[in-house]
Design a protein around this motif. Structure first.
Motif, PDB file in Angstrom:
ATOM      1  N   VAL A 134     -17.182 -47.229  81.259  1.00 55.45           N
ATOM      2  CA  VAL A 134     -17.772 -48.090  80.157  1.00 55.45           C
ATOM      3  C   VAL A 134     -17.189 -49.134  79.891  1.00 55.45           C
ATOM      4  O   VAL A 134     -16.054 -48.897  79.173  1.00 55.45           O
ATOM      5  CB  VAL A 134     -18.529 -47.208  78.980  1.00 55.45           C
ATOM      6  CG1 VAL A 134     -19.477 -47.844  78.318  1.00 55.45           C
ATOM      7  CG2 VAL A 134     -18.989 -45.805  79.626  1.00 55.45           C
ATOM      8  N   VAL A 135     -17.720 -50.616  80.182  1.00 58.15           N
ATOM      9  CA  VAL A 135     -16.682 -51.698  79.908  1.00 58.15           C
ATOM     10  C   VAL A 135     -17.988 -52.936  79.715  1.00 58.15           C
ATOM     11  O   VAL A 135     -18.841 -53.093  80.025  1.00 58.15           O
ATOM     12  CB  VAL A 135     -15.879 -51.789  81.046  1.00 58.15           C
ATOM     13  CG1 VAL A 135     -16.727 -52.132  82.267  1.00 58.15           C
ATOM     14  CG2 VAL A 135     -15.021 -52.870  80.955  1.00 58.15           C
ATOM     15  N   ASP A 136     -17.113 -53.707  78.891  1.00 61.91           N
ATOM     16  CA  ASP A 136     -17.721 -55.136  78.997  1.00 61.91           C
ATOM     17  C   ASP A 136     -16.688 -55.918  79.861  1.00 61.91           C
ATOM     18  O   ASP A 136     -15.741 -56.474  79.450  1.00 61.91           O
ATOM     19  CB  ASP A 136     -17.695 -55.732  77.732  1.00 61.91           C
ATOM     20  CG  ASP A 136     -18.008 -57.218  77.383  1.00 61.91           C
ATOM     21  OD1 ASP A 136     -18.339 -57.814  78.448  1.00 61.91           O
ATOM     22  OD2 ASP A 136     -17.927 -57.889  76.489  1.00 61.91           O
ATOM     23  N   ARG A 196     -18.999 -56.308  74.131  1.00 66.24           N
ATOM     24  CA  ARG A 196     -20.161 -56.113  73.916  1.00 66.24           C
ATOM     25  C   ARG A 196     -20.782 -54.542  74.093  1.00 66.24           C
ATOM     26  O   ARG A 196     -20.098 -53.798  75.119  1.00 66.24           O
ATOM     27  CB  ARG A 196     -21.125 -56.719  74.990  1.00 66.24           C
ATOM     28  CG  ARG A 196     -20.964 -58.509  74.726  1.00 66.24           C
ATOM     29  CD  ARG A 196     -21.523 -59.105  75.881  1.00 66.24           C
ATOM     30  NE  ARG A 196     -21.559 -60.605  76.056  1.00 66.24           N
ATOM     31  CZ  ARG A 196     -20.569 -61.213  76.517  1.00 66.24           C
ATOM     32  NH1 ARG A 196     -19.778 -60.553  77.038  1.00 66.24           N
ATOM     33  NH2 ARG A 196     -20.462 -62.491  76.330  1.00 66.24           N
ATOM     34  N   GLN A 197     -21.661 -54.170  73.289  1.00 65.63           N
ATOM     35  CA  GLN A 197     -21.921 -52.689  73.201  1.00 65.63           C
ATOM     36  C   GLN A 197     -22.645 -52.267  74.602  1.00 65.63           C
ATOM     37  O   GLN A 197     -23.397 -52.781  75.035  1.00 65.63           O
ATOM     38  CB  GLN A 197     -22.502 -52.223  71.870  1.00 65.63           C
ATOM     39  CG  GLN A 197     -22.054 -52.457  70.572  1.00 65.63           C
ATOM     40  CD  GLN A 197     -22.688 -51.962  69.499  1.00 65.63           C
ATOM     41  OE1 GLN A 197     -23.107 -50.650  69.596  1.00 65.63           O
ATOM     42  NE2 GLN A 197     -22.493 -52.467  68.104  1.00 65.63           N
ATOM     43  N   VAL A 198     -22.465 -50.831  74.532  1.00 63.24           N
ATOM     44  CA  VAL A 198     -23.306 -50.196  75.580  1.00 63.24           C
ATOM     45  C   VAL A 198     -23.844 -48.836  74.690  1.00 63.24           C
ATOM     46  O   VAL A 198     -22.940 -48.032  74.054  1.00 63.24           O
ATOM     47  CB  VAL A 198     -22.442 -49.530  76.770  1.00 63.24           C
ATOM     48  CG1 VAL A 198     -23.255 -48.592  77.623  1.00 63.24           C
ATOM     49  CG2 VAL A 198     -22.007 -50.539  77.710  1.00 63.24           C
ATOM     50  N   THR A 239     -15.092 -50.467  75.765  1.00 64.38           N
ATOM     51  CA  THR A 239     -15.883 -51.180  74.976  1.00 64.38           C
ATOM     52  C   THR A 239     -16.548 -50.456  73.888  1.00 64.38           C
ATOM     53  O   THR A 239     -15.943 -49.117  73.849  1.00 64.38           O
ATOM     54  CB  THR A 239     -16.885 -52.016  75.735  1.00 64.38           C
ATOM     55  OG1 THR A 239     -17.568 -53.006  74.787  1.00 64.38           O
ATOM     56  CG2 THR A 239     -18.117 -51.285  76.257  1.00 64.38           C
ATOM     57  N   THR A 240     -17.145 -50.953  73.050  1.00 65.37           N
ATOM     58  CA  THR A 240     -17.773 -50.087  71.879  1.00 65.37           C
ATOM     59  C   THR A 240     -19.181 -49.766  72.224  1.00 65.37           C
ATOM     60  O   THR A 240     -19.683 -50.177  73.255  1.00 65.37           O
ATOM     61  CB  THR A 240     -17.905 -51.035  70.720  1.00 65.37           C
ATOM     62  OG1 THR A 240     -18.677 -51.975  70.794  1.00 65.37           O
ATOM     63  CG2 THR A 240     -16.165 -51.476  70.398  1.00 65.37           C
ATOM     64  N   GLY A 241     -19.724 -48.821  71.497  1.00 66.62           N
ATOM     65  CA  GLY A 241     -21.007 -48.142  71.535  1.00 66.62           C
ATOM     66  C   GLY A 241     -21.087 -46.729  71.331  1.00 66.62           C
ATOM     67  O   GLY A 241     -20.081 -46.091  70.607  1.00 66.62           O
ATOM     68  N   VAL A 242     -22.070 -46.172  72.106  1.00 66.66           N
ATOM     69  CA  VAL A 242     -22.214 -44.752  71.873  1.00 66.66           C
ATOM     70  C   VAL A 242     -22.867 -44.078  73.133  1.00 66.66           C
ATOM     71  O   VAL A 242     -23.653 -44.838  73.927  1.00 66.66           O
ATOM     72  CB  VAL A 242     -23.010 -44.302  70.496  1.00 66.66           C
ATOM     73  CG1 VAL A 242     -24.430 -45.245  70.713  1.00 66.66           C
ATOM     74  CG2 VAL A 242     -23.271 -42.941  70.259  1.00 66.66           C
ATOM     75  N   GLY A 243     -22.779 -42.957  73.280  1.00 65.39           N
ATOM     76  CA  GLY A 243     -23.367 -42.160  74.446  1.00 65.39           C
ATOM     77  C   GLY A 243     -23.074 -40.821  74.104  1.00 65.39           C
ATOM     78  O   GLY A 243     -22.371 -40.151  73.542  1.00 65.39           O
ATOM     79  N   ASP A 244     -24.186 -40.084  74.989  1.00 63.46           N
ATOM     80  CA  ASP A 244     -24.003 -38.493  74.845  1.00 63.46           C
ATOM     81  C   ASP A 244     -23.640 -38.326  75.961  1.00 63.46           C
ATOM     82  O   ASP A 244     -23.952 -38.427  77.431  1.00 63.46           O
ATOM     83  CB  ASP A 244     -25.579 -38.029  74.883  1.00 63.46           C
ATOM     84  CG  ASP A 244     -26.206 -38.499  73.338  1.00 63.46           C
ATOM     85  OD1 ASP A 244     -25.526 -38.638  72.588  1.00 63.46           O
ATOM     86  OD2 ASP A 244     -27.385 -38.806  73.289  1.00 63.46           O
ATOM     87  N   PHE A 245     -22.541 -37.107  76.090  1.00 57.19           N
ATOM     88  CA  PHE A 245     -21.974 -36.672  77.320  1.00 57.19           C
ATOM     89  C   PHE A 245     -22.089 -35.028  77.344  1.00 57.19           C
ATOM     90  O   PHE A 245     -21.664 -34.270  76.221  1.00 57.19           O
ATOM     91  CB  PHE A 245     -20.437 -36.980  77.441  1.00 57.19           C
ATOM     92  CG  PHE A 245     -20.353 -38.317  77.646  1.00 57.19           C
ATOM     93  CD1 PHE A 245     -19.620 -38.687  79.003  1.00 57.19           C
ATOM     94  CD2 PHE A 245     -20.594 -39.231  76.719  1.00 57.19           C
ATOM     95  CE1 PHE A 245     -19.451 -39.989  79.280  1.00 57.19           C
ATOM     96  CE2 PHE A 245     -20.343 -40.610  77.147  1.00 57.19           C
ATOM     97  CZ  PHE A 245     -19.711 -41.001  78.097  1.00 57.19           C
ATOM     98  N   SER A 246     -22.618 -34.313  78.250  1.00 57.89           N
ATOM     99  CA  SER A 246     -22.986 -32.891  78.091  1.00 57.89           C
ATOM    100  C   SER A 246     -22.544 -32.423  79.776  1.00 57.89           C
ATOM    101  O   SER A 246     -23.093 -33.248  80.673  1.00 57.89           O
ATOM    102  CB  SER A 246     -24.100 -32.495  77.756  1.00 57.89           C
ATOM    103  OG  SER A 246     -25.247 -33.171  78.199  1.00 57.89           O
ATOM    104  N   ARG A 283     -11.679 -53.546  67.850  1.00 57.29           N
ATOM    105  CA  ARG A 283     -13.185 -52.825  67.668  1.00 57.29           C
ATOM    106  C   ARG A 283     -13.180 -51.537  67.564  1.00 57.29           C
ATOM    107  O   ARG A 283     -12.281 -50.768  67.882  1.00 57.29           O
ATOM    108  CB  ARG A 283     -13.825 -53.420  68.971  1.00 57.29           C
ATOM    109  CG  ARG A 283     -13.660 -54.982  69.387  1.00 57.29           C
ATOM    110  CD  ARG A 283     -14.615 -55.844  68.181  1.00 57.29           C
ATOM    111  NE  ARG A 283     -14.662 -57.149  68.663  1.00 57.29           N
ATOM    112  CZ  ARG A 283     -15.630 -57.583  69.288  1.00 57.29           C
ATOM    113  NH1 ARG A 283     -16.606 -57.081  69.816  1.00 57.29           N
ATOM    114  NH2 ARG A 283     -15.660 -59.120  69.478  1.00 57.29           N
ATOM    115  N   PRO A 284     -14.277 -51.035  66.987  1.00 58.40           N
ATOM    116  CA  PRO A 284     -14.366 -49.403  66.791  1.00 58.40           C
ATOM    117  C   PRO A 284     -14.264 -48.830  68.120  1.00 58.40           C
ATOM    118  O   PRO A 284     -14.957 -49.377  69.103  1.00 58.40           O
ATOM    119  CB  PRO A 284     -15.648 -49.426  66.057  1.00 58.40           C
ATOM    120  CG  PRO A 284     -16.382 -50.590  66.439  1.00 58.40           C
ATOM    121  CD  PRO A 284     -15.438 -51.628  66.263  1.00 58.40           C
ATOM    122  N   PRO A 285     -13.832 -47.903  68.297  1.00 58.11           N
ATOM    123  CA  PRO A 285     -13.885 -46.897  69.486  1.00 58.11           C
ATOM    124  C   PRO A 285     -15.342 -46.577  69.817  1.00 58.11           C
ATOM    125  O   PRO A 285     -16.217 -46.340  69.104  1.00 58.11           O
ATOM    126  CB  PRO A 285     -13.079 -45.800  69.356  1.00 58.11           C
ATOM    127  CG  PRO A 285     -12.982 -45.548  67.760  1.00 58.11           C
ATOM    128  CD  PRO A 285     -13.184 -46.912  67.102  1.00 58.11           C
TER     129      PRO A 285
END
Length: 713
Positions: free
Chosen positions: A487-489, A495-497, A519-526, A547-549
């Motif tokens: 996951v990258v800009d 820029r967020q993902v 990059t920054t953002g949020v995701g669900d991993f299961s 930047r925030p992780p």
């Protein structure tokens, strides 16, 4: 499309078609094809095997399976044993730049023909890429053998002279049907003046046949033979059918070119388009089909080779198109590109090998691609860029594909908001982007722009934040040389993902980390299950720094990637850009020792070469060697080796382990006979550091180990 700009230095810098798994709940089988592919390195031969190698612009790195066989002397050969009846061969090979000639073809020991080979369409120069400029070393040549062979028959290709050397990558064997018969409701191009196999231009004859067929409601028939098409034809509302991709050939760099809007119902079936493109020129439409397809068009059963691109749709709209059952081979750019304004169309069951850019791409420039699908395709060795690339678009699906051996600048699959042309007409990702049930084998590559690794699947907010849902589900990652999911800009602005969902994926072998986040953002991993992990489970270091992780919402079912590389100032070691393949957790890891003599340093014990070794300071027992596994791993077995030509000896050794603090005893001191190898077993436990302490050696007054191998069982 190229997926990274050389002008933007943004990221933290760091260091045979296989059968689908029989009982896997994830992954895809790719295309169903009528041929059997056999790797040269697995066949009988008396040449020199090269590879495996993942280094940009090395010959082995561009081979299928990263291995091949070089024949460099008269009489050297590769001999394949058929596993299915066949009457044809396609040979994938590389010959030195500037050379051409033949290689002999033998059936069950007797020579039957010569197969032409040439460097004309290979050895391309990509001067805009840092590092090695020359690539695209392999090409393919096909031959009907003139007889039906059965299972167990032997087909040998042999260097008989006339060319200095040849590297054989693989051979495809197929039972090719004879030429199809002319449909009743058709007009033949020969009736309008086309003449096969004589080198004269048949473009006007084909054009007159198209006009007549359209006016009479008939098809255009291309009989067996090679026909020259020296100018592009603008076609619409017509069916053009050949006698089969092995029999009817249009020799042309661009036989079909629609520069503007068309109505559609264009049907192209069962012939080959073979060009003469030797360098990429983006100012030329050197494509088998160029332009929009209108509504309800079909391209099926085409062999497209030695062109820039197979199919490039642009300059108008395309709706409900079907592109299926084609072969895209040895191209200097993309295999297929839906270049904007394509809707409700599918690309399925195609075979693509040795493309010069993205094998399959959707690029939503000057209008979004909407509800389009890449399904059940097989992609092998895209030389530059990605196996599959989605640049923007709405409600796009990538499902059931099989992608192998990507090279420089390329992930297996890229989901990206990179525009490339900044005129305000690019349509970023919207709706739901689905990446499901794909198999990715040895995909991902080192980006030569920054010497930075790219993963098997890349989610990239390059020019625009990704805020619409992206789902990555049911995919199988095997032997990724670097990471599995990134996951990258790529534009380097952080820029967020967001709205990323990763569920029910399996990772079997990565060279670095399972999840690479920059990059920054949020995701669900299961339900992300990983085995044979190279360095650590994850790397979560946004760029620019500060930047925030990225927030990983870890759901149920995750395993094998719970450790993290925490030093954002350095990239995890990449183990030479290859995944661990034999379960040896110590291979390529950092080592230390209490001492060593001359060049016999501790790193020799984890380099994979049993002839190099660690030798401690002499006459100074006890002596220790320690390997850092990079993260706590379950360990229960060691294999310790000495060079095979040494005499047997007994060493007294104790084994200890640590997760980062005090060491505990894993195996008390005992005598082990090296002749030349020995195995040490003990109850399984999680350890990051494994240490051998040698207190005696009957063969030399020092501790000695040529390979220090650590296994989980």
């Amino acid at each position: 499309m190229f997926s990274w700009r050389a002008t933007t230095v943004a990221l933290v810098v760091g260091a045979s078609i296989q059968a689908a798994p029989a009982a896997s709940a994830v992954g895809g089988n790719g295309a169903t094809v009528p041929f059997v592919e056999q790797e040269a390195e697995s066949a009988a031969h008396n040449g020199t095997k090269i590879g495996p190698d993942y280094t940009q612009a090395s010959l082995a790195s561009e081979a299928s399976n990263r291995q091949a066989v070089t024949l460099d002397g008269g009489g050297e050969y590769v001999e394949f044993t058929l596993t299915r009846p066949a009457n044809s061969i396609v040979l994938r090979y590389s010959v030195p730049d500037g050379s051409q000639g033949t290689i002999g073809v033998y059936l069950n020991g007797g020579k039957v023909n010569n197969l032409p080979v040439t460097s004309k369409y290979s050895w391309l120069n990509t001067g805009w890429i840092p590092g090695q400029k020359i690539h695209h070393f392999f090409d393919e040549s096909r031959l009907l053998l003139g007889r039906d062979l059965q299972t167990g028959d032997r087909v040998k290709v042999q260097l008989d002279g006339g060319i200095s050397n040849i590297t054989v990558d693989l051979a495809d064997f197929e039972q090719v049907a004879g030429p199809s018969t002319r449909p009743a409701n058709s007009l033949s191009i020969t009736d309008y003046g086309a003449t096969p196999n004589n080198g004269s231009d048949d473009a006007e004859a084909i054009w007159q046949t198209v006009l007549a067929a359209r006016s009479q409601g008939r098809e255009v028939w291309i009989p067996a033979g090679t026909f020259e098409v020296n100018r592009p034809l603008a076609i619409d509302q017509v069916t053009i059918r050949g006698a089969g991709m092995w029999h009817s050939v249009l020799h042309s760099n661009n036989p079909f070119n629609n520069g503007g809007q068309v109505q559609g119902n264009i049907r192209l079936h069962d012939f080959a388009v073979v060009g003469e493109i030797t360098e990429r020129n983006d100012g030329q439409a050197d494509n088998a089909y160029h332009g929009p397809l209108g509504t309800n068009s079909v391209i099926s059963g085409l062999w497209m080779q030695h062109l820039k691109v197979g199919v490039w749709t642009m300059s108008g709209t395309t709706t409900n198109a079907v592109i299926e059952n084609n072969r895209f081979l040895d191209l200097t750019a993309d295999g297929l590109n839906f270049n904007g304004r394509v809707s409700d169309s599918v690309v399925r069951n195609n075979f693509l090998r040795n493309t010069g850019d993205d094998a399959l791409a959707m690029w939503s420039l000057r209008g979004a691609d909407v509800r389009c699908r890449f399904e059940n395709n097989t992609i092998v060795q895209p030389n530059l860029a990605n196996g599959i690339a989605i640049y923007g678009g709405q409600d796009i699906t990538v499902r059931g594909n099989r992608i192998l051996d990507t090279n420089a600048l390329g992930s297996g699959i890229a989901i990206s908001n990179q525009a490339f042309i900044y005129d305000g007409t690019f349509s970023p990702l919207a709706g739901t982007t689905t990446v499901a049930d794909n198999t990715l084998i040895r995909t991902g590559a080192m980006n030569p722009n920054w010497n930075h690794p790219m993963s098997a699947i890349r989610i990239d907010s390059y020019d625009t934040e990704i805020t619409s849902p992206v789902t990555v589900t049911g995919n199988l990652f095997q032997d990724s040389p670097y990471s599995a999911i990134q996951v990258v800009d790529g534009g380097g602005q952080g820029r967020q993902v967001r709205n990323l969902r990763v569920d029910n994926n399996r990772v079997d072998g990565v060279g670095t980390v399972v999840v690479q986040i920059e990059t920054t953002g949020v995701g669900d991993f299961s339900n992300l299950v990983a085995t044979r992990v190279g360095t650590a489970g994850s790397y979560n270091c946004p760029y620019p720094a500060g930047r925030p992780p990225f927030t990983i919402n870890a759901g149920a079912g995750n395993s094998g990637w719970d450790t993290q590389w925490t030093d954002c100032g350095s990239w995890p070691p990449v183990n030479g850009g290859t995944p661990p393949t034999d379960g040896n957790l110590a291979r390529g890891r950092a080592t230390s020792s209490t001492g060593y003599v001359q060049v016999y340093q501790p790193s020799n014990a984890v380099d994979g070469d049993p002839n190099t070794y660690w030798e401690s300071t002499n006459h100074a027992f006890p002596q220790s060697i320690t390997v850092d596994l990079g993260q706590p791993r379950s360990v229960s077995r060691l294999v310790l080796k000495l060079p095979a030509h040494w005499g047997a000896r007994t060493q007294t050794i104790a084994v200890e382990g640590s997760t980062g603090g005090a060491y505990t005893t894993l195996k008390s001191s005992a005598q082990y006979n090296f002749s030349p190898n020995t195995t040490v077993t003990f109850p399984a436990s999680n350890q990051r550091y494994v240490r051998l302490t040698v207190t005696a050696n009957t063969g030399w007054p020092a501790g000695q180990v040529s390979e220090f191998e650590v296994y989980s069982s």
